[in-house]
Design an enzyme around this catalytic site. Structure first.
Site, PDB file in Angstrom:
ATOM      1  N   CYS A 102       4.894  -1.744 -12.601  1.00 26.00           N
ATOM      2  CA  CYS A 102       4.092  -1.456 -11.556  1.00 26.00           C
ATOM      3  C   CYS A 102       4.441  -0.451 -10.678  1.00 26.00           C
ATOM      4  O   CYS A 102       3.619   0.308  -9.877  1.00 26.00           O
ATOM      5  CB  CYS A 102       3.445  -2.902 -10.935  1.00 26.00           C
ATOM      6  SG  CYS A 102       4.796  -3.547  -9.853  1.00 26.00           S
TER       7      CYS A 102
ATOM      8  N   CYS B   8       8.984 -11.560 -10.699  1.00 26.29           N
ATOM      9  CA  CYS B   8       7.739 -11.379 -10.257  1.00 26.29           C
ATOM     10  C   CYS B   8       6.676 -12.771 -10.450  1.00 26.29           C
ATOM     11  O   CYS B   8       6.107 -13.373  -9.461  1.00 26.29           O
ATOM     12  CB  CYS B   8       7.046 -10.238 -10.479  1.00 26.29           C
ATOM     13  SG  CYS B   8       5.104  -9.896  -9.888  1.00 26.29           S
TER      14      CYS B   8
END
Length: 408
Positions: A221, A120
């Site tokens: 997430c 990410c």
């Protein structure tokens, strides 16, 4: 801002400087709604061209995840409004799926253990977001501020920008930034790396930020609240069930004994405790069992008894697909060899672990995609293929690669 400058004066290492923006520079603060990014925003909110950006990276189809994302976006907006800071949302759901989520699933299908947080940072926060800002403000015409607990320092001797650990070792996030492209470092500011977490919390309370009491985020997430305690249940929604045997191997005769089944090699990682029925009445089997090997050819998971079982420990590790943060410097191998001689080369295969001294290192000829073999001074537990091995020169990150294998 003055508190930040005072901290820098006390904590900058000798021979390094922390670049600072000019009064009318474009300053973009990545705001996730947490206390760290909120304080980072507060430190730079007085600059006339400062603004916030919130990244939406996941397609929130499930209600609890949608509510969580909306809450974070609303919290980020509250902080921005409190600081009189413009803020916008940018959507990278497609990029996140392609560059982070799908590669993660592919890795699990292969039976290895990926780290989506590292991907990410490389592909989204310092990839897609940076390209978005390049188009909007012009390349090298803005500063990107994030709340990571790391430092980007300019070496006054070489003029190179270097990624360092944060001063708070209990919160250091440099491991997660070890795959960021080096050409992004010269316009990124990481103010939290110069603070201790308790100082950040105190500063947030002094400034009366709306997120001052917000707990630190936990978990990944894209995993909803009901699944946080069982990541396996989340993976079942995306990965095929490929059942195989859970076995022990007799060390003397090499004979395998089957004790149960698994749903796929992705369902466990090396060193993980396995909940399987063993004959607790027999002292030979009484105790807790852990995954020591995953045999791809036979789709078997091998288990051993005891968390500190010697079969869980390795002192030799091979890294592949190395990414270096030493742009424009001498051959990485020369630096590694010198560091080994000086006792200043360390590795981590998890964030927040004690740095591991490296005894020897050697590589393949092609350093662009090398197999870097490391001999560690002390055997380490559960170095799982797929994880990242991050290399440090003392507190400086010099690069990282994917663990290909480990052995004794």
């Amino acid at each position: 801002m003055q508190r930040y400058l005072d901290v820098l004066k006390k904590r900058l290492p000798h021979g390094f400087k922390q670049l600072q923006p000019s009064k009318h520079d474009n300053i973009i603060i990545a705001m996730s709604s947490g206390v760290d990014s909120s304080v980072s925003a507060a430190l730079f909110s007085s600059f006339p061209k400062a603004r916030g950006v919130y990244m939406r990276n996941w397609n929130n189809k499930q209600n609890d995840m949608k509510n969580c994302d909306e809450k974070d976006w609303n919290d980020a907006r509250k902080v921005a409004e409190y600081l009189n800071l413009p803020i916008e949302m940018v959507n990278f759901e497609k990029e996140y799926w392609i560059d982070v989520f799908e590669p993660m699933l592919q890795s699990y299908e292969l039976g290895v253990t990926p780290n989506p947080d590292v991907l990410c940072n490389r592909y989204i926060k310092f990839g897609s977001l940076k390209r978005n800002l390049d188009e909007k403000y012009g390349r090298d015409n803005y500063w990107l501020v994030t709340g990571h607990y790391s430092r980007i320092l300019q070496n006054m001797g070489t003029s190179q920008f270097e990624l360092w650990r944060g001063v708070d070792m209990s919160k250091d996030q440099s491991y997660y930034l070890s795959q960021v492209k080096p050409n992004a470092l010269n316009q990124v500011l990481l103010p939290m790396g110069h603070f201790y977490k308790k100082e950040v919390r105190a500063l947030a309370q002094d400034l009366q930020l709306p997120t001052a009491q917000k707990p630190d985020s936990q978990g990944i997430c894209f995993v909803n609240n009901s699944q946080q305690g069982n990541f396996k249940s989340f993976l079942r929604e995306y990965l095929p069930i490929e059942r195989g045997d859970v076995v022990t191997i007799d060390p003397d005769r090499g004979k395998k004994t089957v004790w149960g089944q698994h749903d796929g090699l992705w369902s466990y990682t090396l060193g993980q405790k396995i909940g399987i029925a063993m004959p607790q009445g027999d002292p030979k089997y009484r105790g807790t069992w852990f995954v020591s090997e995953k045999l791809k050819d036979t789709n078997e998971i091998v288990i051993v008894k005891g968390r500190e079982n010697p079969k869980l420990f390795r002192d030799n590790v091979v890294l592949t697909k190395m990414k270096w943060l030493m742009e424009g410097e001498i051959n990485p191998m020369d630096i590694l060899q010198d560091a080994v001689k000086n006792g200043s080369l360390f590795m981590q295969y998890r964030s927040l672990q004690k740095p591991i001294p490296i005894k020897e290192c050697k590589s393949s000829p092609d350093m662009a995609d090398c197999h870097l073999e490391l001999l560690l001074k002390k055997p380490q537990r559960a170095m799982a293929p797929g994880q990242y091995g991050c290399l440090y020169l003392q507190d400086r990150v010099i690069g990282s690669g994917i663990i290909l294998s480990s052995a004794t």
